[in-house]
Design a protein around this motif. Sequence first.
Motif, PDB file in Angstrom:
ATOM      1  N   GLU A 230       0.828  -1.210   0.000  1.00 21.97           N
ATOM      2  CA  GLU A 230       0.000   0.000   0.000  1.00 21.97           C
ATOM      3  C   GLU A 230       0.864   1.262   0.000  1.00 21.97           C
ATOM      4  OE1 GLU A 230      -3.257   0.340  -0.465  1.00 21.97           O
ATOM      5  OE2 GLU A 230      -3.176  -1.824  -0.839  1.00 21.97           O
ATOM      6  N   ASP A 231       1.932   1.244   0.790  1.00 23.62           N
ATOM      7  CA  ASP A 231       2.823   2.401   0.827  1.00 23.62           C
ATOM      8  C   ASP A 231       3.537   2.566  -0.513  1.00 23.62           C
ATOM      9  OD1 ASP A 231       4.133   4.568   2.398  1.00 23.62           O
ATOM     10  OD2 ASP A 231       5.939   3.403   1.981  1.00 23.62           O
ATOM     11  N   ALA A 232       3.894   1.442  -1.137  1.00 20.16           N
ATOM     12  CA  ALA A 232       4.541   1.508  -2.451  1.00 20.16           C
ATOM     13  C   ALA A 232       3.606   2.122  -3.481  1.00 20.16           C
ATOM     14  CB  ALA A 232       4.957   0.105  -2.893  1.00 20.16           C
ATOM     15  N   LYS A 233       2.343   1.705  -3.446  1.00 19.71           N
ATOM     16  CA  LYS A 233       1.361   2.239  -4.397  1.00 19.71           C
ATOM     17  C   LYS A 233       1.173   3.743  -4.198  1.00 19.71           C
ATOM     18  CE  LYS A 233      -3.059   0.966  -6.430  1.00 19.71           C
ATOM     19  NZ  LYS A 233      -4.145  -0.053  -6.430  1.00 19.71           N
ATOM     20  N   GLU A 234       1.132   4.148  -2.950  1.00 17.95           N
ATOM     21  CA  GLU A 234       0.957   5.568  -2.638  1.00 17.95           C
ATOM     22  C   GLU A 234       2.163   6.385  -3.120  1.00 17.95           C
ATOM     23  OE1 GLU A 234       0.444   8.241   1.396  1.00 17.95           O
ATOM     24  OE2 GLU A 234      -0.431   6.221   1.351  1.00 17.95           O
ATOM     25  N   LYS A 235       3.348   5.848  -2.907  1.00 17.33           N
ATOM     26  CA  LYS A 235       4.562   6.550  -3.319  1.00 17.33           C
ATOM     27  C   LYS A 235       4.655   6.652  -4.842  1.00 17.33           C
ATOM     28  CE  LYS A 235       7.794   6.239   0.540  1.00 17.33           C
ATOM     29  NZ  LYS A 235       6.918   5.954   1.660  1.00 17.33           N
ATOM     30  N   ILE A 236       4.229   5.609  -5.540  1.00 20.03           N
ATOM     31  CA  ILE A 236       4.218   5.645  -7.013  1.00 20.03           C
ATOM     32  C   ILE A 236       3.327   6.784  -7.498  1.00 20.03           C
ATOM     33  CG2 ILE A 236       3.461   4.398  -9.086  1.00 20.03           C
ATOM     34  CD1 ILE A 236       4.353   1.806  -7.624  1.00 20.03           C
ATOM     35  N   GLY A 237       2.152   6.918  -6.864  1.00 20.17           N
ATOM     36  CA  GLY A 237       1.233   7.995  -7.235  1.00 20.17           C
ATOM     37  C   GLY A 237       1.845   9.364  -7.016  1.00 20.17           C
ATOM     38  N   HIS A 238       2.499   9.562  -5.870  1.00 14.25           N
ATOM     39  CA  HIS A 238       3.143  10.846  -5.566  1.00 14.25           C
ATOM     40  C   HIS A 238       4.264  11.152  -6.562  1.00 14.25           C
ATOM     41  CE1 HIS A 238       0.771  11.496  -2.117  1.00 14.25           C
ATOM     42  NE2 HIS A 238       1.408  10.676  -1.276  1.00 14.25           N
ATOM     43  N   LEU A 239       5.038  10.116  -6.910  1.00 15.58           N
ATOM     44  CA  LEU A 239       6.146  10.311  -7.860  1.00 15.58           C
ATOM     45  C   LEU A 239       5.617  10.773  -9.212  1.00 15.58           C
ATOM     46  CD1 LEU A 239       8.306   7.162  -7.000  1.00 15.58           C
ATOM     47  CD2 LEU A 239       8.943   9.549  -6.590  1.00 15.58           C
ATOM     48  N   ARG A 240       4.540  10.166  -9.652  1.00 11.78           N
ATOM     49  CA  ARG A 240       3.980  10.527 -10.967  1.00 11.78           C
ATOM     50  C   ARG A 240       3.384  11.932 -10.938  1.00 11.78           C
ATOM     51  NH1 ARG A 240       2.265   4.499 -12.276  1.00 11.78           N
ATOM     52  NH2 ARG A 240       4.064   3.984 -13.572  1.00 11.78           N
ATOM     53  N   GLN A 241       2.815  12.303  -9.812  1.00 10.25           N
ATOM     54  CA  GLN A 241       2.286  13.667  -9.680  1.00 10.25           C
ATOM     55  C   GLN A 241       3.393  14.712  -9.787  1.00 10.25           C
ATOM     56  OE1 GLN A 241       0.118  13.839  -5.983  1.00 10.25           O
ATOM     57  NE2 GLN A 241      -1.411  12.325  -6.654  1.00 10.25           N
ATOM     58  N   GLN A 242       4.613  14.314  -9.396  1.00 12.20           N
ATOM     59  CA  GLN A 242       5.764  15.224  -9.464  1.00 12.20           C
ATOM     60  C   GLN A 242       6.453  15.200 -10.825  1.00 12.20           C
ATOM     61  OE1 GLN A 242       8.429  14.514  -6.000  1.00 12.20           O
ATOM     62  NE2 GLN A 242       6.672  13.510  -5.055  1.00 12.20           N
ATOM     63  N   GLY A 243       5.892  14.438 -11.762  1.00 12.11           N
ATOM     64  CA  GLY A 243       6.483  14.352 -13.096  1.00 12.11           C
ATOM     65  C   GLY A 243       7.651  13.386 -13.174  1.00 12.11           C
ATOM     66  N   LEU A 244       7.794  12.525 -12.165  1.00 16.54           N
ATOM     67  CA  LEU A 244       8.878  11.539 -12.146  1.00 16.54           C
ATOM     68  C   LEU A 244       8.391  10.215 -12.724  1.00 16.54           C
ATOM     69  CD1 LEU A 244      10.237  12.425  -8.606  1.00 16.54           C
ATOM     70  CD2 LEU A 244      11.184  13.125 -10.817  1.00 16.54           C
ATOM     71  N   LEU A 245       9.342   9.319 -13.050  1.00 18.57           N
ATOM     72  CA  LEU A 245       8.991   8.072 -13.739  1.00 18.57           C
ATOM     73  C   LEU A 245       9.457   6.849 -12.947  1.00 18.57           C
ATOM     74  CD1 LEU A 245       9.846   8.888 -17.466  1.00 18.57           C
ATOM     75  CD2 LEU A 245       7.601   8.256 -16.564  1.00 18.57           C
ATOM     76  N   PRO A 246       8.615   6.311 -12.079  1.00 18.82           N
ATOM     77  CA  PRO A 246       8.957   5.036 -11.450  1.00 18.82           C
ATOM     78  C   PRO A 246       8.983   3.950 -12.526  1.00 18.82           C
ATOM     79  CG  PRO A 246       6.710   5.688 -10.890  1.00 18.82           C
ATOM     80  CD  PRO A 246       7.311   6.836 -11.620  1.00 18.82           C
ATOM     81  N   PHE A 247      10.088   3.208 -12.607  1.00 20.55           N
ATOM     82  CA  PHE A 247      10.217   2.204 -13.672  1.00 20.55           C
ATOM     83  C   PHE A 247      10.554   0.816 -13.138  1.00 20.55           C
ATOM     84  CE2 PHE A 247      14.558   3.359 -12.844  1.00 20.55           C
ATOM     85  CZ  PHE A 247      15.340   2.267 -13.183  1.00 20.55           C
ATOM     86  N   MET A 248      10.811   0.711 -11.835  1.00 23.91           N
ATOM     87  CA  MET A 248      11.279  -0.563 -11.290  1.00 23.91           C
ATOM     88  C   MET A 248      10.909  -0.674  -9.824  1.00 23.91           C
ATOM     89  SD  MET A 248      15.242  -1.873 -11.141  1.00 23.91           S
ATOM     90  CE  MET A 248      15.626  -3.613 -10.946  1.00 23.91           C
ATOM     91  N   ILE A 249      10.590  -1.889  -9.388  1.00 27.70           N
ATOM     92  CA  ILE A 249      10.389  -2.160  -7.967  1.00 27.70           C
ATOM     93  C   ILE A 249      11.181  -3.417  -7.616  1.00 27.70           C
ATOM     94  CG2 ILE A 249       8.243  -3.492  -8.297  1.00 27.70           C
ATOM     95  CD1 ILE A 249       7.304  -2.152  -5.597  1.00 27.70           C
TER      96      ILE A 249
END
Length: 507
Positions: A230-249
């Motif tokens: 759940e925390d990972a999902k939340e952090k992915i959302g925040h990263l995308r809102q900042q214009g960043l690109l999560p590409f790996m977990i």
Amino acid sequence: MEKSFGEWFLHPSDKSENMYHTLMDKAVGLIADQTVRTNQPFSGASRQEIQSAVREMLTIPATGQKTDRVMEEIQNVIVKNSLWVSHPSAMAHLHCPPLIPSLAAEVIINALNQSMDSWDQSPAATYVETEFIQFFTKHIGYSDEADGVFTTGGTQSNYMGLLLARNKACQTHFSVNVQEEGLPAEAGRLRILCSEHAHFTVQKSAAQLGLGTNAVIKVATNDQKQLCVEDAKEKIGHLRQQGLLPFMIVATAGTTDFGSVDCIGDIAKLAAEEQLWFHVDAAYGGALLFSHQYRSSVRDLHLADSITIDFHKLYYQSISCGAFFVKHKQDFQQIAFHADYLNPEDDHEDGVINLVEKSVQTTKRFDALKLLMTFKLMGTDLFGEMVDYTISLAKETAKLLKNEPCFEVLNEPELNAVLFRYVPLHPFEDERYIDEMNLELQCAFYQSGELIMAKTKQAGKVYLKFTMLNPLNTISHMKTHIERMKQAGEKIEKEQGEIRYEYSVRD
């Protein structure tokens, strides 16, 4: 005057054969003698004593010395003052006692001295590694499209996971071939997620790959020290809102301190939903593939895009020995490079296998032979029983510690790591005293040479750690160790109390 070098190389001659037998017999005898004579894992010699002895030994002569003299120095200076990892009381790190078949294989590997980069340098060895990789991909649950390569261990394997994922992300998001064009400016937006207890090589690899340690986003863990989805999902959302690109977990199957295994299936589902490369660092826990009791912890390993497994940890192989696996063999094209003298592209037309095409190494050892000999001689059933025994022993040891009021146990062992600390029955107001006591406890036992345990920090507090890899250890041994630690802790506690009392009187 003609010089003769024949006795120093392996070739058909009496001198060569005699020299080989002489040195090998003496080396085997030296180790066998140490096995019999050592009754504890370390000599207890100080750093200064060891350094001084080594410096004295390292006077290199112009003319060779007698064999007996050299081997005696090796025994008295090096072997005697080495950590004897095969002793059951050596429980500090993920440092395994090597199996005898692995040691025997090393003799063959060293004598053949083959480099595993091209087929013409390692004809049979290339096929042994290739077939063994397929043996493992089947046990993982991968399809025939999977592949892998032997590595030096978890650091290299984790590096390769990040390397392939980074190159694929740059191709996907920026239409850039990193192999040819280098990193684009936009690569600064790329982000990697991993547990707060993931191995430091995730950050180290990100730094080496030009992404920087800031590209690694730490995800919170639950009560079992597993990555919180759940925390990972939340952090992915925040990263995308900042214009960043999560590409790996990155998931971890066996964290260094706790031995925790992340919920691989749940993380795989999140990775699929968010279109992330999913890497599992199973350097420690990869041996559960052959466990009879705990195999379910890694039943979803086949869902990963790439996997790290170390064989010089819970597979009991001599250092170094690891492997890196991918679900889709075409992903190795991200790092393929052809050299005309080594692995020309037209080799593929003849069906030649050159392992350098899927490795970041060029020269590479024939480490697959160690596992081949181990499994052929022992069988996978006995191996699985051995792994299960050490985990059960760790669980029993944790119970023993919990039954003692002076010990605080931080984890319920999922693998064979137990994290704990000595806690005074009369607590000090300042937590730093407890930290100092545990540091002193760890140091005292190391200096005595009778018990080797690790120290680490969690939530700013010092803890001690047993990494119980040795199947020759017993619950009886652990009862004795715990009683001795209890007595030593009480002695330190008494001394600390007397010191504090003296200071309070002076004040």
